[in-house]
Design an enzyme around this catalytic site. Structure first.
Site, mmCIF file in Angstrom:
data_model
loop_
_atom_site.group_PDB
_atom_site.id
_atom_site.type_symbol
_atom_site.label_atom_id
_atom_site.label_comp_id
_atom_site.label_asym_id
_atom_site.label_seq_id
_atom_site.Cartn_x
_atom_site.Cartn_y
_atom_site.Cartn_z
ATOM 1 N N SER A 37 -51.970 -52.325 20.018
ATOM 2 C CA SER A 37 -52.576 -52.129 18.709
ATOM 3 C C SER A 37 -51.736 -51.123 17.912
ATOM 4 C CB SER A 37 -54.032 -51.678 18.864
ATOM 5 O OG SER A 37 -54.730 -51.757 17.656
ATOM 6 N N ASP B 271 -58.597 -62.500 20.550
ATOM 7 C CA ASP B 271 -58.453 -61.431 19.554
ATOM 8 C C ASP B 271 -58.543 -62.018 18.146
ATOM 9 O OD1 ASP B 271 -57.752 -59.214 18.027
ATOM 10 O OD2 ASP B 271 -56.055 -58.653 19.304
ATOM 11 N N HIS C 224 -60.007 -58.084 20.821
ATOM 12 C CA HIS C 224 -58.898 -57.138 20.713
ATOM 13 C C HIS C 224 -58.930 -56.087 21.821
ATOM 14 C CE1 HIS C 224 -55.695 -54.986 18.708
ATOM 15 N NE2 HIS C 224 -56.430 -53.901 18.566
#
Length: 398
Positions: free
Chosen positions: A169, A332, A362
Site C-alpha cells: 500500500s 482488493d 486490500h
C-alpha cells in the site's frame, strides 16, 4: 475472565494518539538528520528525526540489510508484542523473527516510522525546532521527500545497498520510489497491493476522509495539539470510511450480513454488527494515531506519481534494476490488481503478476502472512547463506 479493555473503554487521549517525548520508547531508536531536508514542493523541513526499529545483526560487509516500509496507519513496530511504548503488537509479527521468512538470525531488518508519521518521527504532532507543535503548519510532503529522509537513515547505519525492500500500500509506494530514485541501492524489491500513481478513485476516497477530519470542530486548522481536545470524531469517521474500502463486500456480507449488534435494535437507534465493527476500528485508531499525520500522509499518497518529472510512468519504471516481485490481492477493490499488473509489465526485472488469494480485500497483504512469506522467500534465496552477522553494535547515529 477477560480483563483486557475494549478500545471504547480506553480513555481518549487529550488531543492525539501520537507518541510524545516522555512516553516509553519501547524498541525505538532514532536517527536525527544533521541538516534541513529540501522538499520537492519547495522549502525545507528542519529538525528531521526518524524513529526506527531493527531486528537481527548487520553482517560485516553490510550485505544482509532488509528495509520494511509500513502503510498509512502503521509504524516501526513490525514485530513484537504490545507493551510500553507500543500500543499494538507488530503488524507483520509472523513475518519477522528467528526462523521466519525474514529470519532475524540471517537478516538485519530495519523498519522506520515514515516522515510525517506520529510514532516517534517528525510530523505535525512534533514540536518544531525552538517552538510549539508543527500542527497545521507542517509542510506538504511527497513520497520522494519521505524516501530521501530514509536514505539518510540508511547512510547513518552504513547501509549502501538493501538486500531487499518490501512494502505494501503506502509502503509499496515508498518501496517503488526507493527502486526508482536509488536503483544502485536496491537489490531486490517486493511490491504489495500498491500502484505507480494514485488513481482518481483513490484520491476521491482519501479526499472524503480528509474532509471528515477537517470538518471536525476541534480541528482548528490542524492547531489542536495543545488545546486538550483533538478532532477525534473526524478521525474516527475517516477511519470508518477507509476501513470499508480496505475489506471486500463478500467478506463483510459473510461475517455480518444484516445482523444486529447483540441486543441492539437498528429500528430503535441500535446498530447493525457491521456498524459496531467499524466503530471498533475507529475507536482503536483515535487512541494510537494523530489526525494531523493522517492528513499529511493521505495527501502524500494522493500526490504519488512515480512518473512525475521523469517522462511518465513507463519511463520511470524502466529505471528499476532490482529483482522484483509484484503481488496484488485478488479481492482488493481499493488497489485493484490491474494497478499491480501495470507495475509488473513495466518493470523489466519483474516476472508475472502474483495474486494473493484472500477474501479480505486490500488488508489481505497484512493478513495473509504465509502467502507474503512465500514471496519473500523467493527473493531472499533461502537456500543461500548470507555472511555471518557482526557483533551486535551500531554505528553512532548523527
Amino acid at each position: 475472565m477477560n480483563t483486557v479493555p475494549t478500545p471504547s473503554e480506553v480513555p481518549l487521549p487529550p488531543a492525539s494518539g501520537a507518541w510524545r517525548e516522555g512516553d516509553p520508547p519501547g524498541r525505538r531508536q532514532w536517527y536525527e538528520r544533521g541538516r534541513p531536508l529540501t522538499l520537492e514542493a519547495g522549502g525545507e523541513l528542519p529538525g528531521v528525526r526518524l524513529a526506527f526499529e531493527t531486528w537481527g545483526r548487520l553482517a560485516p560487509d553490510r550485505s544482509n540489510a532488509v528495509l520494511v516500509l509500513h502503510a498509512l496507519t502503521g509504524d516501526s513496530h513490525v514485530a513484537g508484542p504490545a507493551g510500553p511504548g507500543h500500543p499494538t503488537p507488530g503488524w507483520w509479527d509472523g513475518l519477522v523473527g528467528p526462523g521466519l521468512a525474514l529470519d532475524t538470525d540471517r537478516w538485519f531488518v530495519v523498519a522506520p516510522n515514515v516522515l510525517g508519521g506520529c510514532q516517534g518521527s517528525t510530523g505535525p504532532s512534533s514540536p518544531r525546532p525552538g517552538g510549539p507543535y508543527w500542527g497545521g503548519d507542517f509542510p506538504f510532503l511527497t513520497q520522494r521527500d519521505q524516501v530521501a529522509a530514509e536514505a539518510g537513515l540508511a547512510d547513518a547505519l552504513g547501509i549502501d545497498r538493501w538486500a531487499l525492500i518490501v512494502g505494501g500500500s503506502m509502503g509499496g509506494m515508498r518501496a517503488l520510489e526507493w527502486a526508482v530514485s536509488y536503483p544502485e541501492r536496491t537489490d531486490a524489491l517486493l511490491l504489495l497491493a500498491t500502484t505507480a500513481a494514485a488513481s482518481a478513485e483513490q484520491i476521491a476516497w482519501a479526499g472524503v476522509q480528509l474532509h471528515a477530519v477537517r470538518s471536525d470542530p476541534h480541528w482548528h486548522g490542524g492547531h489542536y495539539h495543545d488545546t486538550g481536545r483533538g478532532p477525534h470524531a473526524g478521525l474516527g469517521l475517516a477511519r470508518r470510511i477507509a476501513h470499508v474500502t480496505y475489506r471486500s463486500e463478500p467478506e463483510l456480507q459473510l461475517r455480518f450480513g444484516r445482523e444486529p449488534q447483540g441486543t441492539e435494535d437498528p429500528w430503535h437507534g441500535g446498530r447493525y454488527q457491521v456498524e459496531s465493527y467499524l466503530d471498533h476500528h475507529a475507536a482503536k485508531l483515535v487512541r494510537r494515531f494523530d489526525a494531523g499525520s493522517y492528513v499529511v500522509l493521505s495527501e502524500a499518497m494522493n500526490n504519488h506519481d512515480i512518473g512525475r518529472g521523469r517522462g511518465g510512468v513507463r519511463a520511470a519504471l524502466r529505471r528499476v534494476t532490482a529483482r522484483t516481485l509484484v503481488a496484488g490481492v485478488g479481492s482488493d477493490r481499493l488497489y485493484p490488481p490491474s494497478q499491480q499488473a501495470e507495475l509488473a509489465a513495466g518493470i523489466a526485472s519483474a516476472d508475472h503478476l502474483r495474486l494473493i488469494d484472500s477474501p479480505y480485500g486490500h488488508d489481505g497483504f497484512l493478513i495473509e502472512v504465509e502467502q507474503v512469506a512465500a514471496l519473500v522467500g523467493e527473493l531472499v534465496h533461502r537456500d543461500s547463506s548470507p555472511p555471518a552477522p557482526e557483533p551486535r553494535r551500531h554505528r553512532p547515529l548523527p
